[in-house]
Design a protein around this motif. Structure first.
Motif, mmCIF file in Angstrom:
data_model
loop_
_atom_site.group_PDB
_atom_site.id
_atom_site.type_symbol
_atom_site.label_atom_id
_atom_site.label_comp_id
_atom_site.label_asym_id
_atom_site.label_seq_id
_atom_site.Cartn_x
_atom_site.Cartn_y
_atom_site.Cartn_z
ATOM 1 N N PRO A 8 0.878 -1.143 0.098
ATOM 2 C CA PRO A 8 -0.064 -0.067 0.017
ATOM 3 C C PRO A 8 0.757 1.122 0.028
ATOM 4 O O PRO A 8 1.793 1.320 0.758
ATOM 5 N N GLY A 9 0.673 2.250 -0.949
ATOM 6 C CA GLY A 9 1.218 3.321 -0.903
ATOM 7 C C GLY A 9 2.605 3.436 -1.537
ATOM 8 O O GLY A 9 3.187 4.469 -1.510
ATOM 9 N N CYS A 10 2.843 2.455 -2.063
ATOM 10 C CA CYS A 10 4.243 2.319 -2.940
ATOM 11 C C CYS A 10 4.018 2.054 -4.301
ATOM 12 O O CYS A 10 3.861 0.870 -4.957
ATOM 13 N N SER A 11 4.053 2.998 -5.241
ATOM 14 C CA SER A 11 3.733 2.862 -6.725
ATOM 15 C C SER A 11 4.825 2.457 -7.376
ATOM 16 O O SER A 11 4.699 1.895 -8.448
ATOM 17 N N ASN A 12 6.022 2.669 -6.774
ATOM 18 C CA ASN A 12 7.283 2.276 -7.349
ATOM 19 C C ASN A 12 7.982 0.713 -6.914
ATOM 20 O O ASN A 12 8.890 0.311 -7.638
ATOM 21 N N CYS A 13 7.120 0.076 -6.148
ATOM 22 C CA CYS A 13 7.409 -1.156 -5.708
ATOM 23 C C CYS A 13 7.111 -2.035 -6.628
ATOM 24 O O CYS A 13 6.028 -2.273 -7.188
ATOM 25 N N ASN A 14 8.245 -3.018 -6.883
ATOM 26 C CA ASN A 14 7.686 -4.090 -7.732
ATOM 27 C C ASN A 14 6.995 -5.280 -7.089
ATOM 28 O O ASN A 14 7.633 -5.951 -6.306
ATOM 29 N N ARG A 15 5.888 -5.477 -7.624
ATOM 30 C CA ARG A 15 4.993 -6.389 -6.695
ATOM 31 C C ARG A 15 5.507 -7.889 -6.820
ATOM 32 O O ARG A 15 4.869 -8.661 -6.356
ATOM 33 N N SER A 16 6.271 -8.115 -7.908
ATOM 34 C CA SER A 16 6.821 -9.465 -7.959
ATOM 35 C C SER A 16 7.887 -9.997 -6.743
ATOM 36 O O SER A 16 8.367 -11.014 -6.682
ATOM 37 N N LEU A 17 8.726 -8.706 -6.385
ATOM 38 C CA LEU A 17 9.737 -8.728 -5.318
ATOM 39 C C LEU A 17 9.197 -8.711 -3.944
ATOM 40 O O LEU A 17 8.014 -7.959 -3.493
ATOM 41 N N ILE A 18 9.904 -9.070 -3.092
ATOM 42 C CA ILE A 18 9.816 -8.932 -1.469
ATOM 43 C C ILE A 18 10.165 -7.637 -1.120
ATOM 44 O O ILE A 18 11.494 -7.316 -1.453
ATOM 45 N N TYR A 19 9.396 -6.660 -0.420
ATOM 46 C CA TYR A 19 9.701 -5.697 0.435
ATOM 47 C C TYR A 19 9.332 -5.733 1.637
ATOM 48 O O TYR A 19 8.333 -6.868 1.936
ATOM 49 N N TYR A 20 9.951 -4.855 2.527
ATOM 50 C CA TYR A 20 9.357 -4.957 4.008
ATOM 51 C C TYR A 20 9.223 -3.388 4.232
ATOM 52 O O TYR A 20 10.016 -2.454 3.796
ATOM 53 N N PRO A 61 7.415 5.732 8.596
ATOM 54 C CA PRO A 61 6.123 5.047 8.223
ATOM 55 C C PRO A 61 5.919 5.198 6.642
ATOM 56 O O PRO A 61 6.126 6.419 6.108
ATOM 57 N N GLY A 62 5.134 4.157 6.346
ATOM 58 C CA GLY A 62 4.751 4.627 4.652
ATOM 59 C C GLY A 62 5.720 4.006 3.956
ATOM 60 O O GLY A 62 5.636 4.136 2.388
ATOM 61 N N VAL A 63 7.163 3.928 4.073
ATOM 62 C CA VAL A 63 8.215 3.695 3.184
ATOM 63 C C VAL A 63 8.536 2.093 3.272
ATOM 64 O O VAL A 63 8.685 1.529 4.231
ATOM 65 N N TRP A 64 8.895 1.551 2.010
ATOM 66 C CA TRP A 64 9.135 0.006 1.901
ATOM 67 C C TRP A 64 10.312 -0.035 1.310
ATOM 68 O O TRP A 64 10.812 0.994 0.414
ATOM 69 N N LEU A 65 11.061 -1.014 1.957
ATOM 70 C CA LEU A 65 12.449 -1.297 1.514
ATOM 71 C C LEU A 65 12.572 -2.618 0.883
ATOM 72 O O LEU A 65 12.088 -3.620 1.324
ATOM 73 N N ASN A 66 13.554 -2.686 -0.098
ATOM 74 C CA ASN A 66 14.016 -3.892 -0.707
ATOM 75 C C ASN A 66 14.580 -4.830 0.363
ATOM 76 O O ASN A 66 15.510 -4.658 0.957
ATOM 77 N N LEU A 67 14.124 -6.233 -0.036
ATOM 78 C CA LEU A 67 14.759 -7.486 0.819
ATOM 79 C C LEU A 67 15.847 -7.718 0.162
ATOM 80 O O LEU A 67 15.916 -8.599 -0.905
ATOM 81 N N VAL A 68 17.051 -7.637 0.257
ATOM 82 C CA VAL A 68 18.506 -7.841 -0.317
ATOM 83 C C VAL A 68 19.070 -9.220 -0.076
ATOM 84 O O VAL A 68 19.192 -9.441 1.137
ATOM 85 N N ILE A 69 18.936 -10.029 -0.948
ATOM 86 C CA ILE A 69 19.551 -11.486 -0.566
ATOM 87 C C ILE A 69 20.684 -11.595 -1.653
ATOM 88 O O ILE A 69 20.440 -11.462 -2.814
ATOM 89 N N ALA A 70 21.671 -12.011 -1.212
ATOM 90 C CA ALA A 70 22.973 -12.224 -2.192
ATOM 91 C C ALA A 70 22.879 -13.464 -2.924
ATOM 92 O O ALA A 70 22.103 -14.485 -2.579
ATOM 93 N N GLN A 71 23.024 -13.127 -4.412
ATOM 94 C CA GLN A 71 22.739 -14.208 -5.207
ATOM 95 C C GLN A 71 23.566 -15.557 -5.222
ATOM 96 O O GLN A 71 23.094 -16.525 -5.455
ATOM 97 N N THR A 72 24.621 -15.229 -4.299
ATOM 98 C CA THR A 72 25.553 -16.623 -3.926
ATOM 99 C C THR A 72 24.806 -17.418 -2.880
ATOM 100 O O THR A 72 25.055 -18.557 -2.712
#
Length: 763
Positions: free
Chosen positions: A155-167, A173-184
Motif C-alpha cells: 500500500p502506498g508504494c507505486s514504485n514497488c515491484n510487486r513480484s519482489l519482496i519488500y518490507y 512510516p509508509g516507506v517500503w525497503l527492498n529485501l536484499v539477498i545475495a545471489q550466492t
C-alpha cells in the motif's frame, strides 16, 4: 547402416506447413538404458549434476512428495517422481514435469506457503539487476504441478515491484525497503516461530554475517496462509555472527539477549571489511524441542557448521556449534561452498540430509552429491550413504560434454563418442578425455555401455587442452568416417579411419601441422560438411566468441587441405554471444530432401538455435528459432543428431555444462534408411555407397545374399536409373552429367523379403 558426413533428413509432413511450426514444437525427452561398470544407470540421460539444490514437491498430485532438483550450474530443473516404496529410495526420472517450471536462476527453494498441497517456489528475483527474492505460486492443472507469479501488496508504494519482496521501514512510516539477498546464497524458508506460516532467514544482504529473521505476519494479520506479509523481526537471529575467516567456526553469543559483537577478537583489518562472503542455510528441529537448528555452508570453506538452538521459537539463541558437521560420523568435506538440504529421501518418515556444491563453476563435479541418511529412531543421526546420490545413476562426465554419433564398431548400430572438459582436480594436469559408449542394444532399442573412458588416448594432451568436441565425417572420400576433435586450444586433432566402409573404425592420428595451425579460435567445436557442394569435405567450427568459422577444403576430395585462416570468419552471420561477450557456438547441419540445409547450433544459454540455409556466405541465414524444439539444457548446449531407435525419427543428443547428456526425439524423419524394413539375412546390415558425394561413378554394395533390384530417383521423385544386382556383388552406377543435388536409392529383393532406402549427393 552407412552413415556419412551429414544426416539427410526430411521434415514430418505436418511441419512442411510452416517453418516456424518446428521452432514452436517441444521435443519430448527420452531416457535410453545405459550401463557403466556393469551397472544399469536408471537416470542415464538426465543431464548430470554439478551444483544441485534439492526440494520436495508433489509433482503429479498423488499425495506423495517427489523430488525436484534445481542445478545452479545452468539454472535447470530436473524432476523425479517418487514411487513411494517404504524405506527405499524409489525415484523415476520424469523430465516431462520439469517443463512446467519457470525459467529461474541462482537458487530455487520449494515450500508450500498456503497449505494447498501444491509446492510454491521462493527464488532469486528475475528483475534486471535484482538481488531480491521472488515467489511463484504453485497449483495443479490436470494433476500436474504448475506455477504463476505471486504478486505482493504494498500500500502506498507505486514504485514497488510487486513480484519482489519488500518490507516496511521500522523508522519511516509508509516507506517500503527492498529485501536484499545475495545471489550466492541459499536462504532458509521455514516456520520459525511456530505460528503456521512460512518465514525467511537470510544473511543481511551482501554486507555482513548476521542472520535476519524476516517474519511472515499473514496469520497475525488475519489473512491465514493465503498471503505473504513480511517484516524484519530480528536482525540478529540466533545471536551469532558468521565470520567467514576461521574455518566453519562462527562467533556465538554467551547470552540469549545479546547479539554477538561483529568479529569479536578478529584483527582490525578483518573488522574493517564487514562483508558477507556467501552462505547456505538448512533449517530443521534436530532435538525435537520445537525450535530450529541451523546448518550453514560458507563459500570460503569445504565444511558445514551446525548450530544448536538453546532459545525458543520466538527468540533463537545458538549456544553450541559443530564446526565440522556431522563430526559424530563422517564430516562433510566438499571443495567450494557446500550447501545442505533437508529432505526425506528414502520414504521412512525421517528427514535426511543431502549436501552438494553451491557454486556454478570449478567445484567437485563427480563425487559431489553426498547423501546422509537419518538412522536415528528418535531425532537425527546423519550417516554418509553415498557421495554420488543421483549423479552416480546418470551419465555424468564431470563438466562440459560434447557428443558425436557414429557406428564405431561396424555393427550397424549408432554409438556415442563424448568429449568433456574433464573432472574437478587439484592436480597439475587436466582430466579431459573422449568416452566411448557402444550401442549394445538392437536397431529399435538402443542400450549404451561405457566401453572406454579414454578412447584414442586423448588424455595424453590434457595438459595442454581440454573441452574435447568430436565430429565425424569422410575427410578423404574413401567411404568411411574420419574424426576431427576441437578443444579449448586453437587448432584441431585429426584421426583418419583406414578401415573401409562398414568396418570397425581403425583411427590413426594425422600429425600434419595443418591441423594445429588452423585458427579455430578457442573452444573450437568442428562439424564436417561440404558447404560449397564442390565434392570436398569442408570444416565449420563453432567458437567461444559465438561465431562459426568456415574452412574451405582447397585440396582434392581424397586429400583434404585447409588454410590456417578461415575462408569466412562469420558464416551465415550466426552469432550466439550473450551480453557477457561469449557464445560457445556448437554447430550441426541437417539437410532436407529438397536440398535445403539447416544449421542447428548449441550455445552458452543452453538452447538450440536453428537457421535455414547453408551456403558459403557472411550474409545472415534466416532464423527458424532461438529455442528450437523447446530445448534448454541450461548452459553450453552441444548437439549431435541420429536415428538411435530405428523409428524413422531423428533424435538429438545434447551435451551441457553439467557434464551429462540428454536425448530428445525431434519431429524430423531420418531418410537415410527406411526404419520399417528388416535387416538383410546373415547379420549383414544396410547398403554401402561410396564415394559419397560422388562425381562420376557410384559404387553400391548390399550384402543380402540374393539378387536384388535397385532404382534411383531425384528429389522430385523422377526415376534417374534402375537395374538388377547380383548377390554379394558390387554394382557401379555412372552419374556423370547428372545435376548436382540429393538423390535417393531404393533396393529390394525379388521376394520382397528385404528392402532398403538411402541417399547420396551428386556434385
Amino acid at each position: 547402416m552407412q552413415h556419412r558426413f551429414v544426416a539427410y533428413l526430411c521434415l514430418a509432413v505436418a511441419l512442411f506447413l510452416s517453418g516456424n511450426a518446428l521452432g514452436q514444437q517441444r521435443f519430448p525427452a527420452l531416457n535410453f538404458p545405459a550401463v557403466q561398470g556393469g551397472r544399469l544407470l536408471p537416470y542415464a540421460f538426465a543431464g548430470g549434476l554439478n551444483a544441485p539444490q534439492f526440494s520436495p514437491a508433489d509433482l503429479n498430485n498423488d499425495g506423495i512428495a517427489d523430488l525436484v532438483v534445481f542445478d545452479r550450474a545452468g539454472d535447470v530443473f530436473l524432476a523425479f517422481l517418487n514411487e513411494g516404496k517404504p524405506n527405499a529410495i524409489s525415484y523415476r526420472y520424469a523430465p516431462e514435469y520439469a517443463c512446467y517450471f519457470p525459467q529461474l536462476k541462482e537458487y530455487a527453494v520449494l515450500r508450500d506457503f498456503n497449505g494447498d498441497g501444491a509446492a510454491d517456489i521462493f527464488c532469486y528475483g528475475l528483475a534486471p539487476g535484482s538481488q531480491e527474492m521472488q515467489v511463484f505460486q504453485g497449483y495443479f492443472e490436470n494433476n500436474t504441478l504448475q506455477f504463476k507469479p505471486f504478486l505482493f501488496h504494498y500500500p502506498g508504494c507505486s514504485n514497488c515491484n510487486r513480484s519482489l519482496i519488500y518490507y516496511p521501514s521500522s523508522t519511516i512510516p509508509g516507506v517500503w525497503l527492498n529485501l536484499v539477498i545475495a545471489q550466492t546464497d541459499v536462504p532458509g524458508i521455514a516456520d520459525v516461530d511456530g505460528d503456521g506460516d512460512l518465514d525467511l532467514l537470510t544473511f543481511e544482504g551482501v554486507v555482513g554475517g548476521h542472520v535476519w529473521w524476516v517474519r511472515n505476519m499473514s496469520v497475525e494479520k488475519g489473512f491465514g496462509l493465503d498471503s505473504l506479509h513480511f517484516i524484519v523481526e530480528d536482525r540478529c537471529w540466533g545471536r551469532f555472527f558468521e565470520t567467514g575467516l576461521n574455518g566453519c567456526n562462527n562467533n556465538l553469543s554467551p547470552r540469549p539477549d545479546t547479539c554477538v559483537d561483529f568479529l569479536t577478537n578478529a584483527p582490525t583489518e578483518a573488522r574493517a571489511q564487514k562483508r558477507h562472503p556467501g552462505s547456505t542455510l538448512m533449517l530443521y528441529d534436530d532435538d525435537g524441542d520445537g525450535d530450529l537448528e541451523l546448518v550453514s555452508g560458507d563459500i570460503s570453506f569445504r565444511c558445514l557448521n551446525q548450530m544448536i538452538n538453546y532459545g525458543t521459537p520466538q527468540q533463537a539463541w545458538m549456544a553450541e556449534q559443530d564446526a565440522y558437521f556431522p563430526s559424530y560420523s563422517t564430516p562433510v568435506d566438499l571443495p567450494q561452498f557446500p550447501g545442505a538440504y533437508y529432505i526425506d529421501v528414502n520414504n521412512d518418515g525421517r528427514g535426511d540430509m543431502v549436501v552438494a556444491p553451491n557454486v556454478r563453476y570449478g567445484a567437485e563435479d563427480r563425487n559431489n552429491v553426498w547423501l546422509y541418511e537419518n538412522n536415528a529412531s528418535v531425532g537425527h543421526y546423519f550417516e554418509l550413504e553415498s557421495r554420488r546420490f543421483l549423479v552416480g545413476d546418470m551419465i555424468d562426465l564431470g563438466s562440459a560434454t560434447h557428443p558425436a554419433i557414429a557406428d564405431v564398431n561396424g555393427d550397424g548400430l549408432l554409438d556415442l563418442v563424448v568429449g568433456n572438459a574433464g573432472y574437478y582436480t587439484t592436480g597439475p594436469l587436466g582430466t579431459a578425455t573422449l568416452h566411448l559408449w557402444l550401442n549394445t542394444g538392437t536397431p529399435t532399442a538402443p542400450r549404451f555401455e561405457l566401453a572406454h573412458s579414454d578412447w584414442l588416448g586423448l588424455s595424453a594432451y590434457a595438459n595442454i587442452s581440454s573441452d574435447y568436441a568430436p565430429a565425424f565425417g569422410d575427410l578423404d572420400n574413401d567411404g568411411d568416417l574420419d574424426l576431427l576433435i576441437g578443444s579449448n586450444a586453437v587448432g584441431l586433432y585429426c584421426f583418419i579411419n583406414t578401415a573401409g566402409p562398414g568396418q570397425p573404425m581403425q583411427l590413426q592420428q594425422d600429425f600434419r601441422p595443418m591441423w594445429a595451425s588452423m585458427n579455430t579460435g578457442t573452444y573450437g567445436a568442428p562439424f564436417l560438411v561440404d558447404v560449397d557442394l564442390d565434392g570436398s569435405m569442408d570444416v565449420v567450427v563453432g567458437r567461444r566468441n559465438g561465431t562459426l568459422a568456415y574452412f574451405r577444403n582447397i585440396g582434392a576430395p581424397d586429400n583434404p587441405l585447409f588454410a590456417s585462416q578461415p575462408t569466412i570468419s562469420r558464416l551465415g552471420g550466426i552469432d550466439t554471444r550473450t551480453p557477457i561477450g561469449v557464445g560457445f557456438s556448437r554447430p550441426a547441419v541437417i539437410e532436407q530432401p529438397n536440398g535445403e540445409r539447416w544449421v542447428v547450433c548449441g550455445n552458452l544459454d543452453g538452447t538450440l538455435e536453428a537457421y535455414i540455409g547453408l551456403t558459403p556466405t557472411e550474409a545472415s541465414f534466416p532464423l527458424v528459432s532461438k529455442v528450437w524444439g523447446g530445448i534448454d539444457e541450461g548452459e553450453r548446449s552441444s548437439p549431435a543428431f541420429g536415428d538411435l531407435d530405428g523409428d524413422g525419427k531423428l533424435e538429438v543428443v545434447v551435451g551441457n555444462l553439467r557434464g551429462g547428456l540428454s536425448i530428445f526425439r525431434t519431429d524430423l524423419q531420418d531418410c537415410t534408411v527406411s526404419a520399417q524394413m528388416p535387416s538383410p539375412a546373415g547379420g549383414a546390415s544396410s547398403v554401402a555407397l561410396w564415394p559419397n558425394p560422388v562425381r562420376y561413378s557410384l559404387r553400391l554394395e548390399w550384402p543380402v545374399g540374393q539378387p536384388f533390384h535397385w532404382a534411383i530417383s531425384d528429389a522430385l521423385g523422377r526415376l534417374m536409373a534402375q537395374g538388377t544386382g547380383a548377390a554379394n556383388t558390387p554394382q557401379f552406377v555412372p552419374v556423370f552429367g547428372w545435376t548436382p543435388g540429393l538423390y535417393y536409392l531404393r533396393l529390394h529383393t525379388s521376394s520382397g523379403e528385404y528392402r532398403q532406402q538411402t541417399s547420396f549427393v551428386k556434385w
